[in-house]
Enzyme design. Structure first.
Site, PDB file in Angstrom:
ATOM      1  N   SER A   1       0.820  -1.213   0.000  1.00 26.99           N
ATOM      2  CA  SER A   1       0.000   0.000   0.000  1.00 26.99           C
ATOM      3  C   SER A   1       0.857   1.268   0.000  1.00 26.99           C
ATOM      4  O   SER A   1       0.321   2.361  -0.108  1.00 26.99           O
ATOM      5  CB  SER A   1      -0.927   0.018   1.209  1.00 26.99           C
ATOM      6  OG  SER A   1      -0.180   0.013   2.400  1.00 26.99           O
ATOM      7  N   HIS A  22      -5.483  -4.615  -4.510  1.00 22.77           N
ATOM      8  CA  HIS A  22      -4.913  -4.615  -3.166  1.00 22.77           C
ATOM      9  C   HIS A  22      -5.829  -5.332  -2.179  1.00 22.77           C
ATOM     10  O   HIS A  22      -6.929  -4.864  -1.870  1.00 22.77           O
ATOM     11  CB  HIS A  22      -4.679  -3.170  -2.710  1.00 22.77           C
ATOM     12  CG  HIS A  22      -4.031  -3.063  -1.370  1.00 22.77           C
ATOM     13  ND1 HIS A  22      -4.420  -2.131  -0.433  1.00 22.77           N
ATOM     14  CD2 HIS A  22      -3.009  -3.756  -0.800  1.00 22.77           C
ATOM     15  CE1 HIS A  22      -3.674  -2.258   0.655  1.00 22.77           C
ATOM     16  NE2 HIS A  22      -2.818  -3.241   0.451  1.00 22.77           N
ATOM     17  N   GLU A  34      -9.163  -3.383  -2.995  1.00 24.08           N
ATOM     18  CA  GLU A  34      -9.079  -2.061  -3.611  1.00 24.08           C
ATOM     19  C   GLU A  34      -8.622  -2.217  -5.069  1.00 24.08           C
ATOM     20  O   GLU A  34      -7.587  -2.842  -5.329  1.00 24.08           O
ATOM     21  CB  GLU A  34      -8.098  -1.169  -2.851  1.00 24.08           C
ATOM     22  CG  GLU A  34      -8.558  -0.799  -1.455  1.00 24.08           C
ATOM     23  CD  GLU A  34      -7.543   0.048  -0.698  1.00 24.08           C
ATOM     24  OE1 GLU A  34      -7.963   0.935   0.053  1.00 24.08           O
ATOM     25  OE2 GLU A  34      -6.326  -0.187  -0.857  1.00 24.08           O
ATOM     26  N   ASN A  72      -5.486   2.651   3.945  1.00 22.06           N
ATOM     27  CA  ASN A  72      -4.312   2.933   4.768  1.00 22.06           C
ATOM     28  C   ASN A  72      -4.086   4.415   5.002  1.00 22.06           C
ATOM     29  O   ASN A  72      -3.394   4.786   5.946  1.00 22.06           O
ATOM     30  CB  ASN A  72      -3.077   2.274   4.153  1.00 22.06           C
ATOM     31  CG  ASN A  72      -3.021   0.801   4.483  1.00 22.06           C
ATOM     32  OD1 ASN A  72      -2.792   0.404   5.617  1.00 22.06           O
ATOM     33  ND2 ASN A  72      -3.270  -0.038   3.490  1.00 22.06           N
TER      34      ASN A  72
END
Length: 385
Positions: A1, A22, A34, A72
């Site tokens: 990330s 992700h 993601e 994140n």
């Protein structure tokens, strides 16, 4: 990330066919994925990944490439603000974790979470996100995290992190001491925050407190204030109250499982302990922290909301998708926008502006997305035309 999809794609012959996919740990259990579009990614590539994600029984969320992607980024508000609180001497690791679980409604406190994931993962990612955003102050790392990372005190994997762990990998935490005796004299609640005054007055009546109803406190009364984004000192000074008898109670969150109390630097021990005992007299535990703009939960949740609004403002992702991703990827009780709407956009805005005014730190400046919706008195989910 912390790797840029756009940067990786720039070295390829066909960057338009490259995108990020992700997942979150543990991958078999976490439903979120993601789908990250780089600067040159063609729409059909992300369309295909959204379809593949659904076929894998996942919940895909589409976003533009950004440091930390989506989830994140928001997670920095939880862990970094908690670390700043402890570094400032406002509360201990265990106090912050207890408040965020029992007041904020989170499954784990920020320091429990960092011990679980490991600082060898969290700290480097935090520094990379900060630097990739050109030192944006909202993502400023913290020395408490850095020193433990450099010392190899990483969390459960080293049996020592923010907590020490026993042979069964349970954190070693001292039990909370019993509450002191309740204040035996009269209590006066400031009317400066009408909603806070009403909530605290109702609770104190249930607790059997001797409430004063005058416009000013009596000469020996315990003085209680209910600030939004301010500290007890600011309340005492600006409202003309005796700082030796003044303490602040957080009424923004439900006072059912735990209550939060703080005094001014001058609050006399007899009043601080008396307020603690009174608020705990029905068996609900009380966390007493040092004076802080925004208490503990107000500060951390406001940062989560503000970072979520920043992601929407930059068009990285849509508000509803941001909420969906955060609840699925981080297991927060609410996404940033629902949190803001539940607490009230205007009150979240006041928390941030109060902290910004007192600290003078741009970390706490409100995003335009939040500011405009707070002033217009509409939901944070209200889209831009």
């Amino acid at each position: 990330s912390s790797l840029s999809v756009t940067t990786i794609a720039s070295k390829m012959k066909s960057p338009q066919r490259f995108a990020g996919f992700h997942f979150f740990n543990p991958v078999p259990l976490m439903k979120l994925v993601e789908v990250v579009e780089g600067l040159q990614t063609e729409p059909w590539v992300a369309d295909a990944l959204m379809t593949v994600g659904r076929r894998m029984t996942r919940e895909p969320v589409r976003l533009k490439d950004a440091p930390g992607f989506l989830v994140n980024q928001v997670g920095r508000g939880f862990t970094l603000e908690a670390s700043h609180l402890v570094q400032e001497g406002i509360a201990s690791f265990v106090d912050v974790d207890r408040v965020m679980r029992e007041v904020g409604g989170f499954r784990m406190g920020p320091f429990e979470l960092m011990d679980l994931t490991g600082l060898d993962v969290t700290q480097p990612a935090s520094e990379l996100i900060y630097n990739q955003f050109f030192q944006e102050s909202r993502y400023r790392p913290n020395l408490i995290m850095r020193s433990r990372y450099e010392a190899g005190v990483l969390g459960r994997k080293t049996r020592r992190g923010f907590y020490n762990y026993d042979s069964e990998m349970k954190p070693v935490v001292a039990p909370e001491p019993p509450a002191p005796a309740a204040h035996s004299g009269s209590v006066w609640v400031s009317p400066a925050e009408p909603k806070g005054h009403a909530a605290l007055t109702e609770l104190l009546r249930k607790l059997g407190a001797q409430l004063e109803t005058g416009t000013k406190p009596g000469p020996n009364a315990l003085i209680l204030v209910t600030p939004i984004g301010e500290d007890a000192t600011t309340c005492a000074v600006e409202q003309g109250l005796d700082p030796r008898r003044t303490a602040a109670v957080d009424t923004l969150f439900p006072m059912v499982k735990r209550r939060t109390l703080m005094g001014t630097p001058l609050t006399e021990d007899v009043y601080r302990r008396g307020a603690h005992g009174l608020l705990a007299s029905d068996g609900v535990p009380v966390t007493v922290c040092r004076d802080s703009p925004g208490f503990i939960a107000q500060r951390i949740v406001a940062m989560i909301v503000n970072i979520g609004c920043s992601i929407a403002q930059s068009r990285t992702a849509q508000p509803a998708d941001i909420d969906k991703a955060v609840t699925l990827g981080l297991n927060y009780p609410n996404g940033p926008f629902k949190f803001g709407d539940v607490l009230g956009p205007e009150r979240v805005y006041r928390i941030l502006t109060g902290m910004y005014r007192i600290y003078g730190d741009p970390r706490y400046r409100s995003t335009l997305w939040l500011t405009r919706r707070a002033r217009l008195d509409v939901s944070l989910l209200t889209p831009e035309p």
